[in-house]
Design a protein around this motif. Structure first.
Motif, PDB file in Angstrom:
ATOM      1  N   GLY A  28       0.872  -1.112   0.015  1.00  0.00           N
ATOM      2  CA  GLY A  28      -0.003  -0.135   0.084  1.00  0.00           C
ATOM      3  C   GLY A  28       0.893   1.429   0.053  1.00  0.00           C
ATOM      4  O   GLY A  28       1.948   1.397   0.518  1.00  0.00           O
ATOM      5  N   PRO A  29       0.344   2.329  -0.572  1.00  0.00           N
ATOM      6  CA  PRO A  29       0.884   3.708  -0.608  1.00  0.00           C
ATOM      7  C   PRO A  29       1.472   4.043   0.943  1.00  0.00           C
ATOM      8  O   PRO A  29       0.577   4.085   1.722  1.00  0.00           O
ATOM      9  N   LEU A  30       2.417   4.744   1.154  1.00  0.00           N
ATOM     10  CA  LEU A  30       2.926   5.174   2.599  1.00  0.00           C
ATOM     11  C   LEU A  30       2.641   6.743   2.453  1.00  0.00           C
ATOM     12  O   LEU A  30       3.155   7.398   3.533  1.00  0.00           O
ATOM     13  N   GLN A  31       2.374   7.239   1.348  1.00  0.00           N
ATOM     14  CA  GLN A  31       2.167   8.701   1.202  1.00  0.00           C
ATOM     15  C   GLN A  31       1.070   8.884   0.344  1.00  0.00           C
ATOM     16  O   GLN A  31       0.563   7.982  -0.263  1.00  0.00           O
ATOM     17  N   ASP A  32       0.693  10.125  -0.196  1.00  0.00           N
ATOM     18  CA  ASP A  32      -0.371  10.253  -1.026  1.00  0.00           C
ATOM     19  C   ASP A  32      -0.144   9.630  -2.289  1.00  0.00           C
ATOM     20  O   ASP A  32      -0.956   9.231  -3.111  1.00  0.00           O
ATOM     21  N   PHE A  33       0.966   9.780  -2.695  1.00  0.00           N
ATOM     22  CA  PHE A  33       1.576   9.156  -4.170  1.00  0.00           C
ATOM     23  C   PHE A  33       2.951   9.279  -4.144  1.00  0.00           C
ATOM     24  O   PHE A  33       3.620   9.856  -3.385  1.00  0.00           O
ATOM     25  N   CYS A  34       3.534   8.398  -5.238  1.00  0.00           N
ATOM     26  CA  CYS A  34       4.934   8.150  -5.352  1.00  0.00           C
ATOM     27  C   CYS A  34       5.179   8.119  -6.870  1.00  0.00           C
ATOM     28  O   CYS A  34       5.281   6.987  -7.143  1.00  0.00           O
ATOM     29  N   VAL A  35       5.389   9.240  -7.339  1.00  0.00           N
ATOM     30  CA  VAL A  35       5.531   8.996  -8.942  1.00  0.00           C
ATOM     31  C   VAL A  35       6.935   8.707  -9.182  1.00  0.00           C
ATOM     32  O   VAL A  35       7.889   9.108  -8.934  1.00  0.00           O
ATOM     33  N   ALA A  36       7.106   7.606 -10.194  1.00  0.00           N
ATOM     34  CA  ALA A  36       8.183   6.868 -10.415  1.00  0.00           C
ATOM     35  C   ALA A  36       8.824   7.626 -11.387  1.00  0.00           C
ATOM     36  O   ALA A  36       8.708   8.504 -12.108  1.00  0.00           O
ATOM     37  N   ILE A  37      10.450   7.695 -10.887  1.00  0.00           N
ATOM     38  CA  ILE A  37      11.539   8.402 -11.803  1.00  0.00           C
ATOM     39  C   ILE A  37      12.469   6.960 -12.038  1.00  0.00           C
ATOM     40  O   ILE A  37      12.620   5.987 -11.151  1.00  0.00           O
ATOM     41  N   ASP A  38      13.559   7.198 -12.935  1.00  0.00           N
ATOM     42  CA  ASP A  38      14.251   6.167 -13.053  1.00  0.00           C
ATOM     43  C   ASP A  38      15.353   6.692 -12.315  1.00  0.00           C
ATOM     44  O   ASP A  38      15.851   7.830 -12.280  1.00  0.00           O
ATOM     45  N   ASP A  39      16.189   5.542 -11.804  1.00  0.00           N
ATOM     46  CA  ASP A  39      17.336   5.957 -11.013  1.00  0.00           C
ATOM     47  C   ASP A  39      18.405   6.463 -12.126  1.00  0.00           C
ATOM     48  O   ASP A  39      18.830   5.605 -12.766  1.00  0.00           O
ATOM     49  N   PRO A  40      19.108   7.634 -11.974  1.00  0.00           N
ATOM     50  CA  PRO A  40      19.716   8.197 -12.888  1.00  0.00           C
ATOM     51  C   PRO A  40      21.055   7.529 -13.006  1.00  0.00           C
ATOM     52  O   PRO A  40      21.915   7.402 -14.008  1.00  0.00           O
ATOM     53  N   LYS A  41      21.433   6.930 -11.898  1.00  0.00           N
ATOM     54  CA  LYS A  41      22.811   6.200 -12.065  1.00  0.00           C
ATOM     55  C   LYS A  41      22.722   4.803 -11.984  1.00  0.00           C
ATOM     56  O   LYS A  41      23.900   3.981 -11.923  1.00  0.00           O
ATOM     57  N   ASP A  42      21.623   4.271 -11.771  1.00  0.00           N
ATOM     58  CA  ASP A  42      21.632   2.632 -12.025  1.00  0.00           C
ATOM     59  C   ASP A  42      22.184   1.980 -10.809  1.00  0.00           C
ATOM     60  O   ASP A  42      22.744   0.877 -11.111  1.00  0.00           O
ATOM     61  N   ILE A  43      22.460   2.714  -9.906  1.00  0.00           N
ATOM     62  CA  ILE A  43      23.077   2.012  -8.506  1.00  0.00           C
ATOM     63  C   ILE A  43      22.367   1.485  -7.525  1.00  0.00           C
ATOM     64  O   ILE A  43      22.430   0.262  -7.148  1.00  0.00           O
ATOM     65  N   LEU A  44      21.057   2.100  -7.391  1.00  0.00           N
ATOM     66  CA  LEU A  44      20.292   1.581  -6.072  1.00  0.00           C
ATOM     67  C   LEU A  44      18.980   0.915  -6.799  1.00  0.00           C
ATOM     68  O   LEU A  44      18.498   1.481  -7.803  1.00  0.00           O
ATOM     69  N   PHE A  45      18.428   0.168  -6.014  1.00  0.00           N
ATOM     70  CA  PHE A  45      17.168  -0.698  -6.429  1.00  0.00           C
ATOM     71  C   PHE A  45      16.229  -0.419  -5.120  1.00  0.00           C
ATOM     72  O   PHE A  45      16.726  -0.451  -3.978  1.00  0.00           O
ATOM     73  N   VAL A  46      15.148  -0.529  -5.646  1.00  0.00           N
ATOM     74  CA  VAL A  46      13.961  -0.509  -4.521  1.00  0.00           C
ATOM     75  C   VAL A  46      12.830  -1.352  -5.269  1.00  0.00           C
ATOM     76  O   VAL A  46      12.979  -1.592  -6.317  1.00  0.00           O
ATOM     77  N   ASN A  47      11.903  -1.882  -4.260  1.00  0.00           N
ATOM     78  CA  ASN A  47      11.070  -2.844  -4.875  1.00  0.00           C
ATOM     79  C   ASN A  47      10.139  -1.923  -5.433  1.00  0.00           C
ATOM     80  O   ASN A  47       9.177  -1.612  -4.527  1.00  0.00           O
ATOM     81  N   GLY A  48       9.956  -1.754  -6.825  1.00  0.00           N
ATOM     82  CA  GLY A  48       8.963  -0.644  -7.476  1.00  0.00           C
ATOM     83  C   GLY A  48       9.982   0.493  -7.991  1.00  0.00           C
ATOM     84  O   GLY A  48      11.141   0.075  -8.461  1.00  0.00           O
ATOM     85  N   ARG A  49       9.628   1.638  -7.918  1.00  0.00           N
ATOM     86  CA  ARG A  49      10.518   2.662  -8.499  1.00  0.00           C
ATOM     87  C   ARG A  49      10.657   3.685  -7.348  1.00  0.00           C
ATOM     88  O   ARG A  49       9.867   3.949  -6.484  1.00  0.00           O
ATOM     89  N   PHE A  50      11.666   4.645  -7.595  1.00  0.00           N
ATOM     90  CA  PHE A  50      11.984   5.615  -6.725  1.00  0.00           C
ATOM     91  C   PHE A  50      10.893   6.617  -6.909  1.00  0.00           C
ATOM     92  O   PHE A  50      10.118   6.774  -7.891  1.00  0.00           O
ATOM     93  N   CYS A  51      10.689   7.529  -6.079  1.00  0.00           N
ATOM     94  CA  CYS A  51       9.520   8.536  -5.911  1.00  0.00           C
ATOM     95  C   CYS A  51      10.239   9.849  -6.287  1.00  0.00           C
ATOM     96  O   CYS A  51      11.389  10.043  -5.972  1.00  0.00           O
ATOM     97  N   LYS A  52       9.281  10.556  -7.205  1.00  0.00           N
ATOM     98  CA  LYS A  52       9.837  11.945  -7.495  1.00  0.00           C
ATOM     99  C   LYS A  52       9.377  12.869  -6.549  1.00  0.00           C
ATOM    100  O   LYS A  52       8.510  12.737  -5.565  1.00  0.00           O
ATOM    101  N   ASN A  53      10.289  13.857  -6.450  1.00  0.00           N
ATOM    102  CA  ASN A  53       9.775  15.067  -5.235  1.00  0.00           C
ATOM    103  C   ASN A  53       8.665  15.562  -5.527  1.00  0.00           C
ATOM    104  O   ASN A  53       8.004  16.036  -6.599  1.00  0.00           O
TER     105      ASN A  53
END
Ligand SMILES: *[C@@H]1O[C@H](CO)[C@@H](O)[C@H](O)[C@H]1NC(C)=O
Length: 227
Positions: A28-53
């Motif tokens: 479930g979402p832990l905030q109102d929303f979490c718009v995906a961005i690609d990790d610019p450096k391809d170093i880190l991973f999350v289960n899903g996508r990073f959230c845009k500011n």
């Protein structure tokens, strides 16, 4: 008294675990929303996508246009899936839903496939579809099937191999709703006979009870031998 409390606590623990398991697909979402961005450096991973500011999020992150346009069904199977998931609607990140439009040529099909992360709720808008899914080995591989007309809905439970076949002589259109931002798809024939690199044909010959040359023919058809 002590035993009753212990029982109550263990029952509570089981219930908590059951609740956890019941919603163990997309979190479930832990905030109102979490718009995906690609990790610019391809170093880190999350289960899903990073959230845009959140300050940089706009209405376009929650928007997709073009589901009124039929996909081109001029291909070997005679169908085309236009999927709207977290890859092309970034605002779907963490929300646990997505959608697809499926077009079928006359007698076209969406061939047997499975979604590893989601059930699928299909609604027919135009045409007549022969649909079905097969249950697991444990359940005896039962085939559940139906002919669907305009306005009919059918659910394919998560993980089950399923298909849709347009049995009408006019094009058909359906929409599918998913309980995942990224349901995934494994098309059975392509995965088995078109893998990269190819599966050793001896394995598939025994598995499918066919001759090795029949397997190699299928592997050629599905492009495995060109990979
Ligand atoms: C599905 O339709 C789109 C839009 O017409 C097209 O670009 C795409 O190549 C088609 N996909 C297949 C598998 O035919």
């Amino acid at each position: 008294m002590k035993t009753a409390t212990a029982h109550f606590l263990s029952a509570l623990a089981v219930l908590a675990l059951a609740t956890y398991i019941a919603c163990a697909y997309d979190p479930g979402p832990l905030q109102d929303f979490c718009v995906a961005i690609d990790d610019p450096k391809d170093i880190l991973f999350v289960n899903g996508r990073f959230c845009k500011n959140p300050k940089l999020v706009s209405a376009d992150d929650f928007f997709f246009s073009g589901l009124n346009i039929p996909g081109n069904t001029d291909n070997a199977v005679g169908s085309n899936v236009t999927a709207v998931n977290v890859d092309n609607m970034r605002g779907l990140n963490t929300l646990g839903v997505s959608i697809a439009r499926i077009d079928y040529a006359p007698y076209g099909q969406n061939p047997p496939h499975t979604h590893p992360r989601s059930s699928e709720l299909l609604v027919v808008l135009e045409g007549t579809l022969y649909v079905g899914f097969v249950s697991s080995n444990q359940d005896g591989n039962r085939f559940f099937t139906k002919v669907l007309y305009k306005g009919d809905a059918f659910v394919f439970p998560i993980g089950m191999i399923h298909f849709q076949f347009n049995i009408g002589k006019t094009p058909a259109v359906a929409f599918a709703a998913f309980g995942s931002q990224n349901p995934g798809v494994i098309t059975i024939a392509n995965a088995v006979f078109g893998s990269n690199p190819p599966i050793n044909p001896d394995v598939l010959a025994k598995a499918f009870q066919l001759d090795k040359n029949e397997i190699e023919y299928l592997q050629k058809r599905f492009g495995a031998l060109n990979k």
